[in-house]
Design an enzyme around this catalytic site. Structure first.
Site, PDB file in Angstrom:
ATOM      1  CG  ASN A  62      64.030  42.732  32.122  1.00 35.93           C
ATOM      2  OD1 ASN A  62      63.691  42.522  30.994  1.00 35.93           O
ATOM      3  ND2 ASN A  62      64.687  42.932  32.504  1.00 35.93           N
ATOM      4  CB  CYS A  73      59.811  44.758  36.576  1.00 37.23           C
ATOM      5  SG  CYS A  73      60.388  44.520  38.175  1.00 37.23           S
ATOM      6  CD  GLU A  75      56.376  41.213  35.753  1.00 38.61           C
ATOM      7  OE1 GLU A  75      55.843  40.235  36.261  1.00 38.61           O
ATOM      8  OE2 GLU A  75      56.795  42.312  35.385  1.00 38.61           O
ATOM      9  CB  CYS A 112      59.341  40.713  41.610  1.00 44.71           C
ATOM     10  SG  CYS A 112      58.959  42.649  40.805  1.00 44.71           S
ATOM     11  CB  CYS A 115      55.339  43.604  39.455  1.00 42.35           C
ATOM     12  SG  CYS A 115      56.766  44.407  38.511  1.00 42.35           S
TER      13      CYS A 115
END
Length: 170
Positions: A62, A73, A75, A112, A115
């Site tokens: 992140n 993020c 991901e 989240c 993501c």
């Protein structure tokens, strides 16, 4: 009215020792890359590692910003990196871990909402399931077989499909 049900199935492991060697390697890479995270505001360092179909491992972490909506993020950093370095090479599995400098690190962390949508899109683009491994630095580990399980009734490219029932008005 017809009532429907969405069934969410996942695997839960008590320790890393129960995972396959490939999954442990991926999870350890995700844990390691948390050290590269830039998270001066939350102190919540997230790392992600993915295995591609060509067996390459790609990582991401992140990147926070004082203007929080600008933050990225782990991901999504990973998905962008994989797509840039290895265009048209699918991801088979992704591990996500975190290091919370302000507290607990012993339970799984999940992506989240943004993501989840990004993972759903990537999975659809690759036309294959993307396994997700979620864990902290210790404790239980959760594995799901497909990123699409995280986002039922998701918004996908099919929303843009042309409908043949409507005629063009001139």
């Amino acid at each position: 009215m017809k009532e429907q049900q969405y069934l969410f199935i996942y695997e839960e492991y008590d320790t890393d020792d129960e995972l396959t060697g490939e999954d442990v390697l991926l999870l350890n890479n995700a844990r390691r890359v948390t050290a590269n995270a830039y998270a001066p505001y939350s102190n919540f360092l997230v790392g992600a590692a993915a295995r591609l179909v060509n067996n390459e491992i790609v990582t991401g972490c992140n990147q926070e910003n004082a203007s929080f909506p600008v933050s990225i993020c782990a991901e999504r950093v990973l998905l962008s990196t994989a797509a840039s370095l290895y265009p048209n090479v699918a991801i088979t599995a992704m591990a996500i871990s975190y290091n919370n400098l302000n507290g607990e690190n012993g339970h799984p962390v999940s992506p989240c909402g943004v993501c989840r949508q990004s993972l759903q899109e990537y999975e659809g683009r690759a036309n294959r399931p993307l396994k997700i491994i979620m864990a902290g630095f210790s404790g239980k580990i959760i594995i799901i077989s497909s990123a699409s399980m995280l986002l039922p009734l998701s918004f996908t490219a099919t929303a843009f499909a042309k409908h043949t029932t409507h005629k063009k008005v001139e």
